[in-house]
Design a protein around this motif. Structure first.
Motif, PDB file in Angstrom:
ATOM      1  N   MET A  67       0.844  -1.204   0.000  1.00  0.00           N
ATOM      2  CA  MET A  67       0.000   0.000   0.000  1.00  0.00           C
ATOM      3  C   MET A  67       0.879   1.254   0.000  1.00  0.00           C
ATOM      4  N   SER A  68       0.434   2.260  -0.759  1.00  0.00           N
ATOM      5  CA  SER A  68       1.207   3.498  -0.862  1.00  0.00           C
ATOM      6  C   SER A  68       1.221   4.229   0.482  1.00  0.00           C
ATOM      7  N   GLU A  69       1.958   5.324   0.502  1.00  0.00           N
ATOM      8  CA  GLU A  69       2.007   6.141   1.719  1.00  0.00           C
ATOM      9  C   GLU A  69       0.671   6.811   1.964  1.00  0.00           C
ATOM     10  N   ALA A  70       0.450   7.177   3.221  1.00  0.00           N
ATOM     11  CA  ALA A  70      -0.814   7.795   3.603  1.00  0.00           C
ATOM     12  C   ALA A  70      -0.987   9.158   2.930  1.00  0.00           C
ATOM     13  N   LEU A  71      -2.236   9.515   2.680  1.00  0.00           N
ATOM     14  CA  LEU A  71      -2.564  10.881   2.263  1.00  0.00           C
ATOM     15  C   LEU A  71      -2.699  11.703   3.542  1.00  0.00           C
ATOM     16  N   ARG A  72      -1.895  12.757   3.653  1.00  0.00           N
ATOM     17  CA  ARG A  72      -1.831  13.513   4.904  1.00  0.00           C
ATOM     18  C   ARG A  72      -2.639  14.806   4.798  1.00  0.00           C
ATOM     19  N   VAL A  73      -3.545  14.964   5.714  1.00  0.00           N
ATOM     20  CA  VAL A  73      -4.554  16.022   5.630  1.00  0.00           C
ATOM     21  C   VAL A  73      -4.314  17.088   6.697  1.00  0.00           C
ATOM     22  N   GLY A  74      -4.388  18.340   6.274  1.00  0.00           N
ATOM     23  CA  GLY A  74      -4.456  19.459   7.210  1.00  0.00           C
ATOM     24  C   GLY A  74      -5.885  19.962   7.247  1.00  0.00           C
ATOM     25  N   LEU A  75      -6.454  20.052   8.437  1.00  0.00           N
ATOM     26  CA  LEU A  75      -7.877  20.354   8.581  1.00  0.00           C
ATOM     27  C   LEU A  75      -8.059  21.730   9.219  1.00  0.00           C
ATOM     28  N   ALA A  76      -8.694  22.629   8.493  1.00  0.00           N
ATOM     29  CA  ALA A  76      -8.936  23.984   8.993  1.00  0.00           C
ATOM     30  C   ALA A  76     -10.408  24.143   9.330  1.00  0.00           C
ATOM     31  N   GLY A  77     -10.678  24.427  10.599  1.00  0.00           N
ATOM     32  CA  GLY A  77     -12.069  24.574  11.022  1.00  0.00           C
ATOM     33  C   GLY A  77     -12.508  23.328  11.760  1.00  0.00           C
ATOM     34  N   LEU A  78     -12.867  23.501  13.016  1.00  0.00           N
ATOM     35  CA  LEU A  78     -13.231  22.340  13.842  1.00  0.00           C
ATOM     36  C   LEU A  78     -14.614  22.523  14.448  1.00  0.00           C
ATOM     37  N   GLY A  79     -15.537  22.996  13.639  1.00  0.00           N
ATOM     38  CA  GLY A  79     -16.932  23.044  14.070  1.00  0.00           C
ATOM     39  C   GLY A  79     -17.547  21.655  13.975  1.00  0.00           C
ATOM     40  N   THR A  80     -18.875  21.607  13.815  1.00  0.00           N
ATOM     41  CA  THR A  80     -19.525  20.292  13.795  1.00  0.00           C
ATOM     42  C   THR A  80     -19.038  19.444  12.624  1.00  0.00           C
ATOM     43  N   VAL A  81     -18.836  20.062  11.455  1.00  0.00           N
ATOM     44  CA  VAL A  81     -18.406  19.268  10.313  1.00  0.00           C
ATOM     45  C   VAL A  81     -16.958  18.812  10.480  1.00  0.00           C
ATOM     46  N   GLY A  82     -16.091  19.706  10.953  1.00  0.00           N
ATOM     47  CA  GLY A  82     -14.700  19.329  11.183  1.00  0.00           C
ATOM     48  C   GLY A  82     -14.605  18.166  12.161  1.00  0.00           C
ATOM     49  N   GLY A  83     -15.369  18.254  13.248  1.00  0.00           N
ATOM     50  CA  GLY A  83     -15.399  17.141  14.193  1.00  0.00           C
ATOM     51  C   GLY A  83     -15.921  15.870  13.528  1.00  0.00           C
ATOM     52  N   GLY A  84     -16.917  16.039  12.662  1.00  0.00           N
ATOM     53  CA  GLY A  84     -17.474  14.887  11.952  1.00  0.00           C
ATOM     54  C   GLY A  84     -16.448  14.215  11.055  1.00  0.00           C
ATOM     55  N   VAL A  85     -15.623  15.002  10.403  1.00  0.00           N
ATOM     56  CA  VAL A  85     -14.593  14.438   9.526  1.00  0.00           C
ATOM     57  C   VAL A  85     -13.616  13.596  10.351  1.00  0.00           C
ATOM     58  N   ILE A  86     -13.212  14.122  11.506  1.00  0.00           N
ATOM     59  CA  ILE A  86     -12.277  13.360  12.357  1.00  0.00           C
ATOM     60  C   ILE A  86     -12.944  12.075  12.845  1.00  0.00           C
ATOM     61  N   ARG A  87     -14.191  12.172  13.278  1.00  0.00           N
ATOM     62  CA  ARG A  87     -14.898  10.968  13.755  1.00  0.00           C
ATOM     63  C   ARG A  87     -15.055   9.937  12.633  1.00  0.00           C
ATOM     64  N   LEU A  88     -15.393  10.413  11.439  1.00  0.00           N
ATOM     65  CA  LEU A  88     -15.567   9.479  10.322  1.00  0.00           C
ATOM     66  C   LEU A  88     -14.247   8.771   9.994  1.00  0.00           C
ATOM     67  N   LEU A  89     -13.178   9.553   9.911  1.00  0.00           N
ATOM     68  CA  LEU A  89     -11.888   8.943   9.562  1.00  0.00           C
ATOM     69  C   LEU A  89     -11.450   7.952  10.640  1.00  0.00           C
ATOM     70  N   ASP A  90     -11.832   8.208  11.887  1.00  0.00           N
ATOM     71  CA  ASP A  90     -11.546   7.239  12.960  1.00  0.00           C
ATOM     72  C   ASP A  90     -12.408   5.983  12.799  1.00  0.00           C
ATOM     73  N   ALA A  91     -13.705   6.199  12.611  1.00  0.00           N
ATOM     74  CA  ALA A  91     -14.652   5.066  12.624  1.00  0.00           C
ATOM     75  C   ALA A  91     -14.441   4.134  11.430  1.00  0.00           C
ATOM     76  N   ASN A  92     -14.180   4.693  10.275  1.00  0.00           N
ATOM     77  CA  ASN A  92     -14.112   3.884   9.048  1.00  0.00           C
ATOM     78  C   ASN A  92     -12.684   3.782   8.507  1.00  0.00           C
ATOM     79  N   ARG A  93     -11.711   3.936   9.401  1.00  0.00           N
ATOM     80  CA  ARG A  93     -10.296   4.025   8.997  1.00  0.00           C
ATOM     81  C   ARG A  93      -9.863   2.887   8.070  1.00  0.00           C
ATOM     82  N   GLU A  94     -10.132   1.665   8.502  1.00  0.00           N
ATOM     83  CA  GLU A  94      -9.603   0.521   7.773  1.00  0.00           C
ATOM     84  C   GLU A  94     -10.307   0.369   6.413  1.00  0.00           C
ATOM     85  N   LEU A  95     -11.626   0.536   6.448  1.00  0.00           N
ATOM     86  CA  LEU A  95     -12.423   0.451   5.227  1.00  0.00           C
ATOM     87  C   LEU A  95     -11.965   1.489   4.206  1.00  0.00           C
ATOM     88  N   ILE A  96     -11.735   2.701   4.676  1.00  0.00           N
ATOM     89  CA  ILE A  96     -11.316   3.779   3.771  1.00  0.00           C
ATOM     90  C   ILE A  96      -9.945   3.483   3.177  1.00  0.00           C
TER      91      ILE A  96
END
Lengths: 429, 429
Positions: B1-30
């Motif tokens: 598997m290639s190297e990880a795609l590294r993300v910088g996240l600007a803005g941590l409102g409800t959607v920003g928090g949602g992105v972090i939760r999603l990437l945690d919850a579905n990490r392996e599948l993604i």
């Protein structure tokens, strides 16, 4: 602008003609969107001289369809021949082995050989695309593979066969039985002379196995789809369902559960407030339920030359843009050979309809079979005798395991009280 | 598997928090689907110490949001700050100029600066993706840009604002006026304290201008969207519409005609047999009409942290797969600066509602204004006086040019017979 993407087209039926017409009509627009022209350069079909309403003289004619892949000037082969094996499969293999991308609308071939073909495409680092294979013009393959890719999918289900939905809509509107409407649809050319692939759920099962593979990361498993159709439905079933607040739809439904993959094509009662209840006529629609996105619905024309050509050319545009993607949403090597879930373990509500003789004790016999199998009855309607003297009894059960319902029907098998087979429909929960 | 795609996240409102939760919850599948892991490595927001319910200590904290683009270990920046200009725009420019891909949910920024940003992204050969900017979790940007890419689109329209649809559904269900329902929705947190972006159609106009650009190959042109909202709707309007066989929906609608691009956000009467009539609550839905595919419908959740995060991460998966695509479906250089179509030339049917004084001659005055402007009346309903003594007159016109309706209303402007402004809704044809 880069060089044109050069297409070899196999199969010149209604969809093949549609692809040529579309590429002619929208040529300039497609070139702008794809970043390069998309041009058919060679075609192949059984009968060279049949009038298809499109000018074929500008294309090279290839007599041996499987030789299309070897044409030096062909970058990508579009297969619109059909059939799970035979020339379509030979062409698919030879195209991918030649290191060329392959686009197809062939649901049967993908349901049976999709895993092998995806593996070959990945080995050759070429595209294998099949948007047109499921739900015609609706971009639901893309919607699942890319649009919903961030989600664990709980279940995917939908109306995958336009002929069945057309017949069910007409039965609903006119209060008539299946057999009458089918005969009319055949006379009008809306249904095939041999309609069994459509009305017995085989076509929907092909499509469902493709959707399930993409949704759940499992190898396409057509053989484990439990498929039945709409052949035994009466106008009265649709009327009873309506009285209870439901519409009848033939649904393909797949779920990935703890005990394995569950795939079923079956007539369902759909609550009138569910979007699929409003999908009428020959439309298709697919619902995917994701753990973050919730319920997504994709709806549109599931067949016809225009919509199907739209999906085929969308795949070509992806390829022209260099966007290949994994055919089943993840590398073939990581697709799991899933166990098959036991439908008996599933819990749900059922609609059961019995055609019975009009005599004393029949209702008691049915009720006893239900009781003995542990099926709890939510409602029961018995209407007066029909023209032939038989009587319809329609039952809706409380939620319970499907095994119990099967047991109750088994107890009643061969009963002198029953005229013909009982009908079992599931209620979409 | 290639190297990880590294993300910088600007803005941590409800959607920003949602992105972090999603990437945690579905990490392996993604990771399986994307072919590589997707990992947030750095975050930035206004308040470092606010509790957002997610563990931020594992990420680098960047105080100056616009510096995210300069972080050496960031491959792609996700912007969830909002606002058409200011830090969001600065960050977008600096990210693209740094040769990094940019993902955003910021409809206002795209509506105003999308053309500039698309040009910058193409120059840098990086991705600019914004699936979350229109219709939340519904993959409609992808559906138009890729799924329907083979088609000339005749028109695109839909329910683009969930707050308005929620309010309209509630007005319909409960027979009450707009103002009451809005106050309740605000109390429950379903509507903003300052709801004007939603209820006056500005939010939908931002989204429509993005859809129109993709559908028609035109530069995003927010300034030429004719936008109005639902502020002046009465429960009685919805009841009259229902009696005539319609439901009321705030639609964004764009069409590319011979005299230019037409873009409008306006309350419409939608026939009950149209799929948008069955889109209730806070759902969104978009219809695209293509010259080969026919009518496509995309439906789902248009807002909320889960659905929006789903769309953001779908964009990241595309980028991880190397699928960049042109942001507005074709290279920015070929996007046309379209002329603005004259709405007066449009033909259609209109619903007009007048609140009038209960006295002799009022109806004659309205009817005369219609006649003098050449507006043909299909039906007219006058109901008895309301509590305040005023009377409602609802008119449905035959098809005709909008200019005539505007002229009729102009004739009635300032009339002593009218109590308040007339309401004009278009009927979806």
């Amino acid at each position: 602008m880069s060089e044109a993407l050069r297409v070899g087209l196999a199969g010149l039926g209604t969809v093949g003609g549609g692809v040529i017409r579309l590429l002619d009509a929208n040529r300039e627009l497609i070139a702008r969107r794809a970043g390069r022209a998309i041009e058919v350069v060679a075609v192949s079909a059984r009968d060279r001289y049949k009038d298809r309403g499109v000018d074929l003289t500008r294309f090279a004619w290839v007599d041996d369809t499987t030789a299309l892949a070897q044409q030096a000037d062909v970058d990508v082969v579009v297969e619109l021949i059909g059939g799970s094996d035979g020339p379509a499969l030979t062409l698919a293999r030879s195209t991918l082995n030649a290191g060329k991308s392959f686009v197809t609308a062939n649901k049967a071939m993908l349901a049976h050989h999709g895993y092998e073909l995806a593996t070959a495409a990945e080995a050759a680092r070429v595209a294998l695309k099949f948007e047109a294979a499921v739900a015609g013009g609706i971009p639901v393959i893309k919607g699942l593979r890319e649009g919903a890719a961030a989600n664990a999918i709980g279940r995917v289900y939908g109306i995958l066969n336009g002929t069945c939905n057309f017949i069910l809509s007409k039965m609903e509107a006119e209060g008539r039985d299946f057999a009458e409407i089918l005969a009319e649809a055949q006379a009008l050319g809306f249904a095939e002379a041999d309609p069994s692939f459509d009305i017995d759920g085989v076509d929907a099962a092909h499509k469902l196995s493709i959707l399930a593979s993409i949704a759940f990361g499992t190898r396409p498993a057509f053989d484990t789809v439990a498929a039945s159709g709409i052949r035994h439905l009466l106008g009265a079933d649709i009327a009873e369902a309506a009285a209870l607040g439901y519409r009848v739809r033939l649904l393909g439904l797949a779920e990935d559960g703890p005990d394995g993959l569950f795939q079923r094509v079956h007539a369902h009662l759909v609550p009138v407030d569910h979007p699929l209840a409003h999908v009428t006529g020959s439309l298709n629609a697919v619902v995917a339920e994701g753990n973050f996105v919730g319920r997504l619905l994709f709806q549109g024309a599931g067949a016809g030359d225009g919509p199907t050509a739209s999906a085929v050319v969308a795949d070509l545009i992806d390829i022209a843009r260099g966007e290949y993607g994994p055919p089943y949403a993840m590398p073939a090597a990581s697709l799991v050979a899933a166990a098959t879930a036991d439908s008996g373990e599933r819990r749900g509500r059922a609609y059961l309809r019995f055609t019975v003789a009009d005599r004393v004790g029949v209702l008691a016999e049915i009720a006893a079979a239900m009781r003995d199998a542990g099926v709890s009855i939510e409602s029961l309607i018995q209407r007066g005798a029909m023209a032939d003297g038989s009587v319809l009894v329609a039952i809706v059960t409380h939620e319970g395991p499907e095994r119990s319902v099967a047991q109750a029907l088994e107890k009643l098998r061969g009963s002198q009280s029953l005229v013909g087979q009982p009908l079992w429909m599931h209620i979409l929960g």
